[in-house]
Design a protein around this motif. Structure first.
Motif, PDB file in Angstrom:
ATOM      1  N   VAL A   1       0.848  -1.185   0.000  1.00  0.00           N
ATOM      2  CA  VAL A   1       0.000   0.000   0.000  1.00  0.00           C
ATOM      3  C   VAL A   1       0.885   1.237   0.000  1.00  0.00           C
ATOM      4  O   VAL A   1       1.770   1.374   0.852  1.00  0.00           O
ATOM      5  N   VAL A   2       0.643   2.134  -0.979  1.00  0.00           N
ATOM      6  CA  VAL A   2       1.490   3.318  -1.118  1.00  0.00           C
ATOM      7  C   VAL A   2       0.629   4.562  -1.329  1.00  0.00           C
ATOM      8  O   VAL A   2      -0.546   4.483  -1.702  1.00  0.00           O
ATOM      9  N   ASP A   3       1.247   5.722  -1.101  1.00  0.00           N
ATOM     10  CA  ASP A   3       0.625   7.016  -1.390  1.00  0.00           C
ATOM     11  C   ASP A   3       0.572   7.206  -2.900  1.00  0.00           C
ATOM     12  O   ASP A   3       1.585   7.049  -3.587  1.00  0.00           O
ATOM     13  N   ASP A   4      -0.617   7.546  -3.421  1.00  0.00           N
ATOM     14  CA  ASP A   4      -0.775   7.649  -4.867  1.00  0.00           C
ATOM     15  C   ASP A   4       0.092   8.747  -5.468  1.00  0.00           C
ATOM     16  O   ASP A   4       0.616   8.602  -6.573  1.00  0.00           O
ATOM     17  N   ALA A   5       0.267   9.852  -4.767  1.00  0.00           N
ATOM     18  CA  ALA A   5       1.010  10.987  -5.318  1.00  0.00           C
ATOM     19  C   ALA A   5       2.512  10.791  -5.269  1.00  0.00           C
ATOM     20  O   ALA A   5       3.230  11.159  -6.203  1.00  0.00           O
ATOM     21  N   THR A   6       3.011  10.201  -4.186  1.00  0.00           N
ATOM     22  CA  THR A   6       4.462  10.121  -3.984  1.00  0.00           C
ATOM     23  C   THR A   6       5.035   8.726  -4.183  1.00  0.00           C
ATOM     24  O   THR A   6       6.244   8.577  -4.382  1.00  0.00           O
ATOM     25  N   GLY A   7       4.196   7.703  -4.083  1.00  0.00           N
ATOM     26  CA  GLY A   7       4.690   6.328  -4.150  1.00  0.00           C
ATOM     27  C   GLY A   7       5.309   5.847  -2.853  1.00  0.00           C
ATOM     28  O   GLY A   7       5.797   4.713  -2.776  1.00  0.00           O
ATOM     29  N   ALA A   8       5.286   6.697  -1.818  1.00  0.00           N
ATOM     30  CA  ALA A   8       5.875   6.316  -0.527  1.00  0.00           C
ATOM     31  C   ALA A   8       4.994   5.267   0.150  1.00  0.00           C
ATOM     32  O   ALA A   8       3.762   5.320   0.057  1.00  0.00           O
ATOM     33  N   PRO A   9       5.604   4.309   0.844  1.00  0.00           N
ATOM     34  CA  PRO A   9       4.808   3.277   1.515  1.00  0.00           C
ATOM     35  C   PRO A   9       3.965   3.857   2.641  1.00  0.00           C
ATOM     36  O   PRO A   9       4.404   4.768   3.352  1.00  0.00           O
ATOM     37  N   ILE A  10       2.745   3.354   2.776  1.00  0.00           N
ATOM     38  CA  ILE A  10       1.896   3.681   3.919  1.00  0.00           C
ATOM     39  C   ILE A  10       2.114   2.579   4.946  1.00  0.00           C
ATOM     40  O   ILE A  10       1.865   1.404   4.666  1.00  0.00           O
ATOM     41  N   LYS A  11       2.575   2.951   6.109  1.00  0.00           N
ATOM     42  CA  LYS A  11       3.094   1.970   7.057  1.00  0.00           C
ATOM     43  C   LYS A  11       2.033   1.327   7.942  1.00  0.00           C
ATOM     44  O   LYS A  11       2.245   0.237   8.475  1.00  0.00           O
ATOM     45  N   SER A  12       0.904   1.997   8.127  1.00  0.00           N
ATOM     46  CA  SER A  12      -0.122   1.471   9.026  1.00  0.00           C
ATOM     47  C   SER A  12      -1.489   1.641   8.376  1.00  0.00           C
ATOM     48  O   SER A  12      -1.836   2.745   7.934  1.00  0.00           O
TER      49      SER A  12
ATOM     50  N   ASP B   1       0.456 -17.792  -5.814  1.00  0.00           N
ATOM     51  CA  ASP B   1       1.583 -17.573  -6.713  1.00  0.00           C
ATOM     52  C   ASP B   1       1.474 -16.268  -7.503  1.00  0.00           C
ATOM     53  O   ASP B   1       2.357 -15.941  -8.295  1.00  0.00           O
ATOM     54  N   ALA B   2       0.389 -15.512  -7.301  1.00  0.00           N
ATOM     55  CA  ALA B   2       0.195 -14.262  -8.037  1.00  0.00           C
ATOM     56  C   ALA B   2       1.179 -13.199  -7.556  1.00  0.00           C
ATOM     57  O   ALA B   2       1.624 -13.213  -6.401  1.00  0.00           O
ATOM     58  N   ALA B   3       1.529 -12.276  -8.441  1.00  0.00           N
ATOM     59  CA  ALA B   3       2.411 -11.172  -8.069  1.00  0.00           C
ATOM     60  C   ALA B   3       1.706 -10.287  -7.049  1.00  0.00           C
ATOM     61  O   ALA B   3       0.492 -10.049  -7.154  1.00  0.00           O
ATOM     62  N   PRO B   4       2.421  -9.777  -6.032  1.00  0.00           N
ATOM     63  CA  PRO B   4       1.791  -8.894  -5.044  1.00  0.00           C
ATOM     64  C   PRO B   4       1.170  -7.668  -5.708  1.00  0.00           C
ATOM     65  O   PRO B   4       1.725  -7.109  -6.653  1.00  0.00           O
ATOM     66  N   ALA B   5       0.007  -7.268  -5.234  1.00  0.00           N
ATOM     67  CA  ALA B   5      -0.689  -6.107  -5.789  1.00  0.00           C
ATOM     68  C   ALA B   5      -0.069  -4.817  -5.263  1.00  0.00           C
ATOM     69  O   ALA B   5       0.423  -4.767  -4.131  1.00  0.00           O
ATOM     70  N   GLU B   6      -0.083  -3.775  -6.089  1.00  0.00           N
ATOM     71  CA  GLU B   6       0.279  -2.438  -5.615  1.00  0.00           C
ATOM     72  C   GLU B   6      -1.001  -1.635  -5.482  1.00  0.00           C
ATOM     73  O   GLU B   6      -1.746  -1.460  -6.447  1.00  0.00           O
ATOM     74  N   ILE B   7      -1.279  -1.177  -4.274  1.00  0.00           N
ATOM     75  CA  ILE B   7      -2.509  -0.457  -3.973  1.00  0.00           C
ATOM     76  C   ILE B   7      -2.158   0.991  -3.667  1.00  0.00           C
ATOM     77  O   ILE B   7      -1.404   1.276  -2.736  1.00  0.00           O
ATOM     78  N   ARG B   8      -2.700   1.914  -4.460  1.00  0.00           N
ATOM     79  CA  ARG B   8      -2.374   3.331  -4.345  1.00  0.00           C
ATOM     80  C   ARG B   8      -3.569   4.079  -3.759  1.00  0.00           C
ATOM     81  O   ARG B   8      -4.691   3.967  -4.255  1.00  0.00           O
ATOM     82  N   LEU B   9      -3.318   4.822  -2.680  1.00  0.00           N
ATOM     83  CA  LEU B   9      -4.373   5.555  -1.989  1.00  0.00           C
ATOM     84  C   LEU B   9      -4.213   7.055  -2.178  1.00  0.00           C
ATOM     85  O   LEU B   9      -3.093   7.580  -2.197  1.00  0.00           O
ATOM     86  N   LYS B  10      -5.374   7.734  -2.326  1.00  0.00           N
ATOM     87  CA  LYS B  10      -5.383   9.184  -2.487  1.00  0.00           C
ATOM     88  C   LYS B  10      -5.692   9.858  -1.159  1.00  0.00           C
ATOM     89  O   LYS B  10      -6.586   9.435  -0.428  1.00  0.00           O
ATOM     90  N   LYS B  11      -4.951  10.922  -0.864  1.00  0.00           N
ATOM     91  CA  LYS B  11      -5.152  11.628   0.392  1.00  0.00           C
ATOM     92  C   LYS B  11      -6.507  12.326   0.410  1.00  0.00           C
ATOM     93  O   LYS B  11      -6.992  12.819  -0.601  1.00  0.00           O
ATOM     94  N   ALA B  12      -7.113  12.363   1.584  1.00  0.00           N
ATOM     95  CA  ALA B  12      -8.386  13.062   1.784  1.00  0.00           C
ATOM     96  C   ALA B  12      -8.591  13.270   3.279  1.00  0.00           C
ATOM     97  O   ALA B  12      -8.432  12.332   4.064  1.00  0.00           O
TER      98      ALA B  12
END
Length: 205
Positions: free
Chosen positions: A59-70, A132-143
């Motif tokens: 799970v990452v920040d949509d704008a920066t790509g930085a990981p969301i830790k919690s 066996d699927a590749a891990p998903a990348e989930i991008r969240l938008k700030k609000a």
């Protein structure tokens, strides 16, 4: 109604409706619990059991790509009104790199997934349960969340009050001042007020 398969995997359900469709649940130890809507006709059904799998991603920040830790994740199932989620399929993740992985013993080859983080839009998506699927990348938008204070009739702050969002087409029930946790009839997002009666309810799209 229920039935157990014989040595050839065959089963018979009696006293069923004569038309339309029914939802069947089927399971066996070592396989996932599955639910399917199947048409009622004279043709024999073939129900395919699936081995347990896993959901995994980052799970990452949509704008920066930085990981969301919690954050909080909830897996669910789909119905005709959309995804349905339950508290017992929910868990919290704390990971410096934003990653998660969890085994699943129910559902199909893809499952609905809800991601909730304070300060971001709630995201409902789908995720593969193939181990066996590749891990998903989930991008969240700030609000910014909805904020407020719960008070009693005299205007004094109330701690521990439940504040909820119920999605379109959904229903939720309250009994003895508490939201009920039925799998179908339930609030989508629930938070509680703090000691000062303040609450933060994540926004949804």
């Amino acid at each position: 109604r229920n039935a157990t398969t014989n040595a050839q995997g065959e089963f018979t359900l009696t006293h069923m409706p004569t038309s339309g469709s029914v939802e069947l649940g089927y399971f066996r130890q070592g396989y996932r619990q599955l639910h399917d809507s199947v048409p009622i006709d004279d043709a024999p059904l073939t129900l395919k059991l699936i081995k347990p799998g896993a959901v995994a991603g980052r799970v990452v920040d949509d704008a920066t790509g930085a990981p969301i830790k919690s954050y909080q994740l909830t897996t669910g199932r789909a119905d005709e009104k959309g995804p349905v989620f339950a508290d017992y399929d929910s868990w919290k993740v704390n990971a410096p790199d934003g990653t998660f992985k969890k085994k699943v013993d129910f559902g199909g080859r893809t499952d609905p997934l809800r991601v909730v983080v304070d300060g971001y839009l709630v995201l409902d998506t789908t995720i593969s349960t193939d181990e066996d699927a590749a891990p998903a990348e989930i991008r969240l938008k700030k609000a910014e969340p909805y904020t407020g204070v719960t008070v009693d009739a005299e205007g004094k702050p109330v701690a521990g009050a439940e504040v909820a969002w119920v999605g379109p087409g959904r229903q939720a029930f309250i009994r003895d001042g508490k939201l009920q946790g039925d799998f179908v009839y339930r609030a989508d997002i629930v938070v509680q007020s703090d000691e000062q009666g303040r609450f933060r309810l994540p926004k949804t799209e």
